[in-house]
Design a protein around this motif. Structure first.
Motif, PDB file in Angstrom:
ATOM      1  N   ALA A 154      54.063 104.617 -46.462  1.00 45.76           N
ATOM      2  CA  ALA A 154      53.278 103.534 -47.072  1.00 45.76           C
ATOM      3  C   ALA A 154      53.946 102.173 -46.850  1.00 45.76           C
ATOM      4  CB  ALA A 154      53.109 103.804 -48.569  1.00 45.76           C
ATOM      5  N   TRP A 155      55.264 102.111 -47.034  1.00 45.52           N
ATOM      6  CA  TRP A 155      55.968 100.833 -46.864  1.00 45.52           C
ATOM      7  C   TRP A 155      55.851 100.307 -45.440  1.00 45.52           C
ATOM      8  CZ3 TRP A 155      57.460  97.744 -50.643  1.00 45.52           C
ATOM      9  CH2 TRP A 155      57.843  98.268 -51.876  1.00 45.52           C
ATOM     10  N   ASP A 176      52.207  99.210 -44.706  1.00 46.78           N
ATOM     11  CA  ASP A 176      51.855  97.955 -45.376  1.00 46.78           C
ATOM     12  C   ASP A 176      52.579  96.768 -44.746  1.00 46.78           C
ATOM     13  OD1 ASP A 176      50.231  99.390 -47.054  1.00 46.78           O
ATOM     14  OD2 ASP A 176      51.727  99.580 -48.637  1.00 46.78           O
ATOM     15  N   VAL A 200      54.594  89.042 -43.720  1.00 44.39           N
ATOM     16  CA  VAL A 200      54.646  89.706 -45.030  1.00 44.39           C
ATOM     17  C   VAL A 200      53.205  89.927 -45.482  1.00 44.39           C
ATOM     18  CG1 VAL A 200      55.400  89.552 -47.426  1.00 44.39           C
ATOM     19  CG2 VAL A 200      56.855  88.635 -45.618  1.00 44.39           C
ATOM     20  N   ASN A 201      52.886  91.154 -45.779  1.00 44.44           N
ATOM     21  CA  ASN A 201      51.525  91.506 -46.156  1.00 44.44           C
ATOM     22  C   ASN A 201      51.295  91.180 -47.632  1.00 44.44           C
ATOM     23  OD1 ASN A 201      49.043  92.608 -46.585  1.00 44.44           O
ATOM     24  ND2 ASN A 201      49.593  94.696 -45.971  1.00 44.44           N
ATOM     25  N   ARG A 202      50.461  90.201 -47.920  1.00 39.59           N
ATOM     26  CA  ARG A 202      50.172  89.846 -49.302  1.00 39.59           C
ATOM     27  C   ARG A 202      48.716  90.146 -49.622  1.00 39.59           C
ATOM     28  NH1 ARG A 202      55.102  87.271 -50.267  1.00 39.59           N
ATOM     29  NH2 ARG A 202      54.742  87.258 -52.483  1.00 39.59           N
ATOM     30  N   ASP A 203      48.065  90.938 -48.798  1.00 42.94           N
ATOM     31  CA  ASP A 203      46.641  91.209 -48.986  1.00 42.94           C
ATOM     32  C   ASP A 203      46.317  92.669 -49.305  1.00 42.94           C
ATOM     33  OD1 ASP A 203      45.850  88.571 -48.528  1.00 42.94           O
ATOM     34  OD2 ASP A 203      45.954  88.861 -46.358  1.00 42.94           O
ATOM     35  N   SER A 204      47.262  93.562 -49.064  1.00 43.45           N
ATOM     36  CA  SER A 204      46.956  94.965 -49.338  1.00 43.45           C
ATOM     37  C   SER A 204      48.238  95.780 -49.447  1.00 43.45           C
ATOM     38  CB  SER A 204      46.085  95.551 -48.218  1.00 43.45           C
ATOM     39  OG  SER A 204      46.827  95.676 -47.029  1.00 43.45           O
ATOM     40  N   PHE A 205      48.147  96.890 -50.154  1.00 42.16           N
ATOM     41  CA  PHE A 205      49.270  97.830 -50.205  1.00 42.16           C
ATOM     42  C   PHE A 205      48.773  99.188 -50.677  1.00 42.16           C
ATOM     43  CE2 PHE A 205      49.860  98.041 -54.824  1.00 42.16           C
ATOM     44  CZ  PHE A 205      49.223  96.882 -55.246  1.00 42.16           C
ATOM     45  N   THR A 215      43.537  96.209 -52.452  1.00 42.48           N
ATOM     46  CA  THR A 215      43.383  95.008 -51.618  1.00 42.48           C
ATOM     47  C   THR A 215      43.126  93.813 -52.528  1.00 42.48           C
ATOM     48  OG1 THR A 215      41.025  95.450 -51.357  1.00 42.48           O
ATOM     49  CG2 THR A 215      42.473  96.270 -49.626  1.00 42.48           C
ATOM     50  N   ARG A 216      43.346  92.660 -51.965  1.00 42.31           N
ATOM     51  CA  ARG A 216      43.121  91.399 -52.671  1.00 42.31           C
ATOM     52  C   ARG A 216      41.655  91.250 -53.012  1.00 42.31           C
ATOM     53  NH1 ARG A 216      46.365  87.084 -52.568  1.00 42.31           N
ATOM     54  NH2 ARG A 216      44.915  85.426 -52.994  1.00 42.31           N
ATOM     55  N   ILE A 242      52.946  89.790 -55.270  1.00 38.46           N
ATOM     56  CA  ILE A 242      52.220  89.846 -53.991  1.00 38.46           C
ATOM     57  C   ILE A 242      50.804  89.304 -54.149  1.00 38.46           C
ATOM     58  CG2 ILE A 242      51.285  91.446 -52.270  1.00 38.46           C
ATOM     59  CD1 ILE A 242      54.250  91.251 -51.982  1.00 38.46           C
ATOM     60  N   MET A 243      50.136  89.746 -55.208  1.00 34.96           N
ATOM     61  CA  MET A 243      48.789  89.237 -55.471  1.00 34.96           C
ATOM     62  C   MET A 243      48.516  89.327 -56.948  1.00 34.96           C
ATOM     63  SD  MET A 243      46.435  92.354 -53.918  1.00 34.96           S
ATOM     64  CE  MET A 243      47.340  92.773 -52.446  1.00 34.96           C
TER      65      MET A 243
END
Lengths: 195, 186
Positions: free
Chosen positions: A61-62, A65, A111-116, A141-142, B168-169
């Motif tokens: 997952a890390w 992402d 850096v992914n700030r939209d999904s994890f 997700t955002r 993060i969000m």
């Protein structure tokens, strides 16, 4: 006469059942004691293996992402298979190509700030240098106001192998549970023009 | 016949000796049992800290929360940094209200822990998902981020030397907007 014979047979069966139960009762404690009595280093090994496999599932997952595709692909064995529905990719090179195809090459320092993904409900069964694992994934997700929104949920079913002393995915089957693949496609198409 | 049996046993022993060390080297880690057990215990102890942190935070047990840090421990996010147990406690009281107050309106889900050990030091990364009570009472995922931790073993106990909370969000601006929009409704 036939009635007697049947009765006799039932009687014998009952006798056999009791005898079996007694045998089982005698044998069980011995079995129960014998079963977990592995040498200490082997017991420890199982715990180490379980922790290592948990780490592998989480690293998946890390790295996904973070769009760290080489690290993600390296989690698979030389013949490791990535399976989702009818799509199969085999080996780290093929898997790496698939990832670049889906996401494109990330910018350096991305850096992914939209999904994890969060990975939960991990179950691991170890058998020597092989293991199986099950877990659940939830993609967040955002949302429109920036808050994280549960977007996609599914199951992983894994076959794992110890390769060169490290646990790797020999086969990972990703089964989306909700939405369905069709529903997901619809959502993606609906979202595309809005962006 | 006896001779044959003896040489067979000797051959088997030789074969076993030749094979065994290779198998042992290939399979078993080289560290001692004690050292390996220590690593397993360390990893589990640190995973426990990651979850205890959320339990103490959500339970408004600020003393226990601050006690997870070293005396000079530091808590940092994009807004600011707080160093030392007293400063960390004050930060909690300032943002969350008095210690011990019952909390049924939000909590943290901690997932995806990664722990890397290096003797009496360690680093850890984990994800948090902050869930808040929505307008109709249902839980609403509201804030997500990553904790980056440096830990040390002091007097046999693992403690957080530095925790960086990376939201993060949503973004801090979006977060302010969400909180502001919720104020008048209350």
């Amino acid at each position: 006469m036939a009635e007697d014979h049947r009765l006799a047979a039932t009687g014998e069966m009952r006798y056999a059942a009791v005898a079996l139960a007694v045998l089982a009762a005698l044998a069980l404690p011995a079995y129960a004691v014998a079963q977990p009595k592995l040498p200490v280093d082997q017991q420890l090994r199982r715990v180490e293996d379980e922790l290592a496999i948990r780490r592998l599932l989480v690293d998946y997952a890390w790295t996904q992402d973070a769009r760290d595709f080489p690290a993600y692909a390296a989690l698979f064995a030389r013949n490791g298979e990535w399976v989702n529905g009818t799509t199969i990719h085999k080996g780290p090179d093929d898997i790496l190509k698939m990832l670049v195809g889906i996401y494109g090459q990330p910018q350096p320092g991305f850096v992914n700030r939209d999904s994890f993904h969060i990975t939960t409900n991990i179950e691991i069964d170890i058998d020597g240098d092989r293991a199986t694992a099950r877990s659940r994934h939830l993609l967040l997700t955002r949302g429109p106001d920036g808050r994280p929104r549960p977007t996609l949920a599914g199951r992983y079913e894994d076959q794992l192998i110890r390769e060169d002393g490290k646990w790797k995915f020999l086969r990972r089957v990703d089964t989306p549970v909700m939405p369905t693949a069709e529903e997901w496609g619809k959502m993606m198409r609906a979202r595309a023009p809005a962006k | 016949m006896r001779q044959g049996g003896g040489s067979m046993i000797r051959w088997l022993l030789a074969a076993a000796l030749a094979v065994a060390p290779a198998t042992v080297i290939a399979k078993a880690p080289s560290a001692s049992i004690e050292a390996r057990l220590q690593r397993v215990a360390d990893e589990l102890a640190i995973q426990r800290i990651l979850v205890d942190y959320a339990a103490f935070l959500d339970g408004r047990d600020y003393a226990s929360y601050a006690g997870l840090f070293t005396p000079d421990g530091e808590w940092t996010n994009a807004v600011g940094s707080h160093k030392g147990r007293d400063a960390i406690r004050q930060m909690l009281e300032g943002t969350l209200g008095p210690a011990g107050a019952p909390n049924r309106s939000n909590y943290h889900i901690i997932t995806n822990p990664r722990v890397d050990l290096d003797g009496d030091r360690a680093t850890a990364t984990s994800r948090y998902l902050f869930v808040m009570r929505g307008p109709d009472g249902s839980p609403v995922p509201s804030l997500a981020g990553v904790y980056h931790d440096e830990l040390v073993r002091q007097d046999g106990k693992w403690l957080i030397k530095r925790r960086v909370a990376d939201d993060i969000m949503p973004t801090p601006e979006e977060w302010r907007k969400i909180i502001a929009s919720q104020q008048p409704a209350k």
